[in-house]
Design an enzyme around this catalytic site. Structure first.
Site, PDB file in Angstrom:
ATOM      1  N   ASN A 140       0.766  -1.248  -0.274  1.00 42.25           N
ATOM      2  CA  ASN A 140      -0.392   0.073  -0.392  1.00 42.25           C
ATOM      3  C   ASN A 140       1.004   1.416   0.023  1.00 42.25           C
ATOM      4  OD1 ASN A 140      -2.563   1.691   0.356  1.00 42.25           O
ATOM      5  ND2 ASN A 140      -1.623   2.042   1.921  1.00 42.25           N
ATOM      6  N   GLU A 141       0.535   1.777  -0.809  1.00 42.78           N
ATOM      7  CA  GLU A 141       1.031   3.366  -0.905  1.00 42.78           C
ATOM      8  C   GLU A 141       2.488   3.778  -1.013  1.00 42.78           C
ATOM      9  OE1 GLU A 141      -0.612   5.907   1.359  1.00 42.78           O
ATOM     10  OE2 GLU A 141      -3.259   5.979   0.355  1.00 42.78           O
ATOM     11  N   VAL A 142       3.052   3.266  -1.694  1.00 42.14           N
ATOM     12  CA  VAL A 142       4.566   4.117  -2.074  1.00 42.14           C
ATOM     13  C   VAL A 142       4.541   4.841  -1.238  1.00 42.14           C
ATOM     14  CG1 VAL A 142       7.002   3.933  -3.300  1.00 42.14           C
ATOM     15  CG2 VAL A 142       6.225   2.228  -2.989  1.00 42.14           C
TER      16      VAL A 142
END
Length: 342
Positions: A140-142
């Site tokens: 999730n969400e670099v």
């Protein structure tokens, strides 16, 4: 552009197995089978379930059988209620989109990366045969753009290792700036036809995150309505936000929010998806509980029109709590109408 069949209308179960107190008491009470039954009754086709590595691994890397059993039970509940399931790794050892988690070093440390690969191989062994009703989301969400090249290398290696065990399961990947839509062109080319590109959409951020204490530059007492024009929203964004947000170029600055904004915002992502023949999915979208519920409903109407127009699958954030809860008290008057738009 491929279709993400079975994952067109969904909701997130954030705060259950991720971003939570990691205790068995919490796992057993925050979401129960009755909640899954309720979601199934809404007519949705899937849930996205964020998990932290803490559910299935100790800090030393020992597997926790209870955690894997919890995922299996969640899947069983979903199938009983005709729901598909996305298994989303929200936090890996050495990485979290939330700096307060104090997980750092993942993109520089090969031993952390190897642990990541092995965990996904374990998920593939245990759940890969469920490919008709389960999808994997790698991470999730670099956050930072500087991680892009490393992430492309890591995600490609991970997918190839998963494929040796689970050749048919769909795998979701997103890009930097917290799965921003602008990062999609910089993602690695899809390894195969079962890769899905994802983005998150909380735009216009000045509206969806009004009063959010975690949004850089935001005054927690700030409030606004959707009666503001694009010009006014742009000015307020400059005043109250210090992070990258969507602009309003190409729109009549005297108008208010409509699906035209989202059509413009999604345009490049759709182009990339069509060019690469990859499915496109919005894994998170929603409005903070500080917003006026009637405005929240208007926002959902606008974004849903655009999702439908471009055939983009999606999962709203969030089923309950985490500042965005659909079933929370503040949504009582508009909940049923919003649910029809998910």
């Amino acid at each position: 552009m491929r279709e993400f069949a079975g994952y067109e209308h969904g909701v997130n179960l954030g705060g259950w197995l991720s971003q939570c107190e990691h205790s068995r008491e919490h796992y057993e009470t925050f979401i129960t089978e009755k909640n899954i039954e309720e979601i199934g009754s809404w007519g949705l086709d899937h849930v996205r379930i964020p998990i932290d590595y803490d559910l299935v691994e100790t800090k030393d890397g020992e597997y926790i059988e209870y955690g894997f059993d919890k995922i299996q039970k969640a899947y069983d509940w979903c199938r009983k209620n005709n729901l598909n399931m996305i298994l989303d790794l929200h936090k890996a050892f050495g990485y979290s989109f939330d700096g307060d988690e104090n997980e750092f070093g993942f993109f520089e440390n090969e031993s952390y990366q190897e642990r990541f690969y092995k965990l996904w191989e374990e998920f593939a062994r245990r759940f890969g045969s469920n490919y008709e009703h389960m999808t994997f989301e790698l991470l999730n969400e670099v956050t930072d753009k500087e991680f892009n090249d490393a992430w492309n290398d890591i995600s490609t290696k991970c997918i190839k290792r998963i494929r040796k065990i689970a050749p048919e399961i769909k795998i979701i990947i997103g890009g930097y700036h917290n799965n921003s839509i602008q990062a999609l062109p910089d993602l690695a080319m899809p390894v195969d036809e079962n890769v899905v590109y994802t983005f998150h959409c909380y735009e216009p951020l000045i509206f969806t995150h009004q009063g959010a204490h975690w949004a850089p530059g935001m005054d927690v007492d700030f409030r606004m309505t959707l009666e503001k024009t694009y010009k006014e929203m742009g000015e307020l964004s400059k005043e109250h936000l210090s992070q990258i947000t969507a602009g309003f170029d190409g729109l009549d600055e005297s108008e208010c929010l409509s699906s035209a904004f989202f059509d413009m915002y999604f345009k490049e992502a759709v182009r990339v998806a069509e060019e690469r023949n990859v499915a496109l999915y919005c894994g998170e979208y929603g409005v903070i509980d500080r917003a006026n519920p009637e405005d929240t409903l208007k926002w959902y109407k606008s974004i849903s029109e655009s999702f439908d127009r471009f055939h983009i699958g999606r999962a709203s954030w969030n089923y309950k709590e985490k500042d965005f809860g659909l079933i929370d008290e503040h949504m009582k008057e508009v909940k049923d109408q919003v649910i029809k738009l998910l």
